[in-house]
Design an enzyme around this catalytic site. Structure first.
Site, PDB file in Angstrom:
ATOM      1  N   GLU A  17       0.671  -1.092   0.475  1.00  0.00           N
ATOM      2  CA  GLU A  17      -0.237  -0.352   0.165  1.00  0.00           C
ATOM      3  C   GLU A  17       0.840   0.953   0.046  1.00  0.00           C
ATOM      4  OE1 GLU A  17      -2.821   2.006  -0.361  1.00  0.00           O
ATOM      5  OE2 GLU A  17      -4.930   0.142  -0.123  1.00  0.00           O
ATOM      6  N   ASN A  99      -5.223   3.146   8.092  1.00  0.00           N
ATOM      7  CA  ASN A  99      -5.641   2.946   6.589  1.00  0.00           C
ATOM      8  C   ASN A  99      -5.344   4.172   6.300  1.00  0.00           C
ATOM      9  OD1 ASN A  99      -5.641  -0.004   4.909  1.00  0.00           O
ATOM     10  ND2 ASN A  99      -7.697   1.762   4.571  1.00  0.00           N
ATOM     11  N   ASP A 117     -12.357  -5.783  11.777  1.00  0.00           N
ATOM     12  CA  ASP A 117     -13.800  -7.187  10.420  1.00  0.00           C
ATOM     13  C   ASP A 117     -14.847  -6.005   9.463  1.00  0.00           C
ATOM     14  OD1 ASP A 117     -14.926  -5.016  12.302  1.00  0.00           O
ATOM     15  OD2 ASP A 117     -16.345  -6.422  13.375  1.00  0.00           O
ATOM     16  N   ASN A 145     -10.085   5.243   2.312  1.00  0.00           N
ATOM     17  CA  ASN A 145      -8.985   4.697   1.728  1.00  0.00           C
ATOM     18  C   ASN A 145      -8.881   5.479   1.272  1.00  0.00           C
ATOM     19  OD1 ASN A 145      -7.363   2.637   0.884  1.00  0.00           O
ATOM     20  ND2 ASN A 145      -9.316   1.576   0.459  1.00  0.00           N
ATOM     21  N   ASP A 193     -10.163   1.689  -4.482  1.00  0.00           N
ATOM     22  CA  ASP A 193      -9.100   1.869  -3.364  1.00  0.00           C
ATOM     23  C   ASP A 193      -8.090   2.999  -3.002  1.00  0.00           C
ATOM     24  OD1 ASP A 193      -7.318   0.908  -1.411  1.00  0.00           O
ATOM     25  OD2 ASP A 193      -7.247  -0.939  -1.663  1.00  0.00           O
TER      26      ASP A 193
END
Length: 282
Positions: A17, A99, A117, A145, A193
Site C-alpha cells: 500500500e 488505513n 472486521d 481509503n 482503493d
C-alpha cells in the site's frame, strides 16, 4: 488497454500500500500494512531499505523537517531523522486500525481508519495538524481509503471502499462541503482503493479485485484503463525526478492462488504527469 509495466521491486507483501514519492530523498516510500514494514526504493540506484514497525501501519508520509509521519493502529506517530519515535496523537480503539492517509495542500495529515472486521461505520477520516490537534472530518465510514486534492486544492476526492464510489467535496481551509459522487465503479470491475490526482486534475484510482488502475477526468468520465497482473491492486502514485512514472502497489492477502507478482511494487514509466505532493508540517 494493457500497459508496459515494469517490476520496480519484486516482493511478497501481504498488503502492499501507500506509494509516496519523497522528493527530498529521491525515493519512493511504500509499505506492507499487515507485514508491518515500511519500504523505500531509489529508482536511480536500485537501492532499497526496509524497516519494521511495532503495529500495523496504514500510511507513511515525509515530514517537512525530515523523518516520517506514520498512520498506525493506535494513532499517528512521528519518526525523527535519527530514528526516535513519539506519538503525535495516541488513540487506541479496540478492533480498529489505521488505513490510507494523505497530506493536504496546507500540510495537514488526513488520516483514515477502519475496523479489522470491516464493520459498517466503524472508521473515520480525521485531519491532524503538526501540533497534534485533531478534527474528525468524516465519522461513520467503513473503509477509509484513497484521498487526494485537485491541483488548485479546491476539491477533495475520497473513497470509502464499500460504497464503490469516488466522491468529491468542495475544500476550503481544511473544511469540506457538498459531497457528491464523481464516479461509481460498476459491479464486477472491482472496488475503489487508493487514488492519486495528476497535473490535469484527473483522478487515477486503483481497483481492488479489479487488476487495474483507471483514470477519470474531473467530470467523472473514464479516460484510461491500465491492466496489471495482480488482481488486488491497492494504490498508485506518481514518482521519479519528473513525476511521470506511475507506481502501483499490490496485495496477496486473501488470495488462494495469487499471481507471482502479487505483493510486488510495479511501475509504468511515462504514464502521465503527477503533482508535487506536500510533506507533513509536523
Amino acid at each position: 488497454m494493457s500497459a508496459g509495466y515494469e517490476v520496480a521491486v519484486p516482493a511478497r507483501a501481504e498488503l502492499g500500500e501507500g506509494p509516496t514519492w519523497d522528493p527530498a530523498t529521491g525515493r519512493l516510500i511504500w509499505l506492507d500494512i499487515l507485514g508491518m514494514r515500511v519500504h523505500t526504493y531509489d529508482p536511480a540506484t536500485g537501492r532499497r531499505t526496509s524497516r519494521t514497525t511495532e503495529q500495523h501501519v496504514g500510511a507513511v508520509k515525509p515530514r517537512t523537517g525530515g523523518g516520517l509521519v506514520l498512520n498506525l493502529r493506535d494513532g499517528v506517530g512521528l519518526l525523527d531523522p535519527d530514528g526516535a519515535f513519539r506519538w503525535l496523537h495516541h488513540e487506541p480503539v479496540t478492533g480498529r486500525r489505521a488505513n490510507d492517509a494523505a497530506v493536504a495542500p496546507d500540510g495537514s495529515l488526513w488520516a483514515g481508519t477502519m475496523r479489522y472486521d470491516e464493520a459498517p461505520g466503524g472508521g473515520t477520516l480525521s485531519r491532524l495538524t503538526g501540533d497534534g490537534a485533531v478534527e474528525t472530518v468524516l465519522p461513520d465510514v467503513t473503509i477509509s481509503n484513497g484521498t487526494g486534492w485537485s491541483p488548485d486544492g479546491r476539491l477533495l476526492y475520497y473513497v470509502d471502499t464499500p460504497t464503490r464510489r469516488v466522491d468529491v467535496f468542495g475544500h476550503d481551509g481544511g473544511r469540506v462541503n457538498g459531497r457528491r459522487p464523481l464516479v461509481e465503479i460498476e459491479e464486477g470491475a472491482g472496488f475503489p482503493d487508493g487514488l492519486t490526482v495528476d497535473a490535469d486534475g484527473c483522478v487515477w484510482v486503483a481497483l481492488w479485485d479489479g487488476g487495474a488502475v483507471r483514470r477519470y477526468t474531473p467530470r467523472g468520465e473514464l479516460d484510461r484503463v491500465i491492466r496489471v497482473p495482480a488482481a488486488r491492486t491497492t494504490a498508485c502514485a506518481f514518482g521519479g525526478a519528473d513525476l511521470t512514472d506511475l507506481y502501483i502497489t499490490t496485495a496477496r492477502v486473501g488470495l488462494t492462488a495469487p499471481h507471482p507478482l502479487a505483493g510486488s511494487l510495479l511501475v509504468i514509466p511515462g504514464a502521465g504527469q503527477g503533482l508535487p505532493q506536500p510533506a507533513f508540517r509536523g
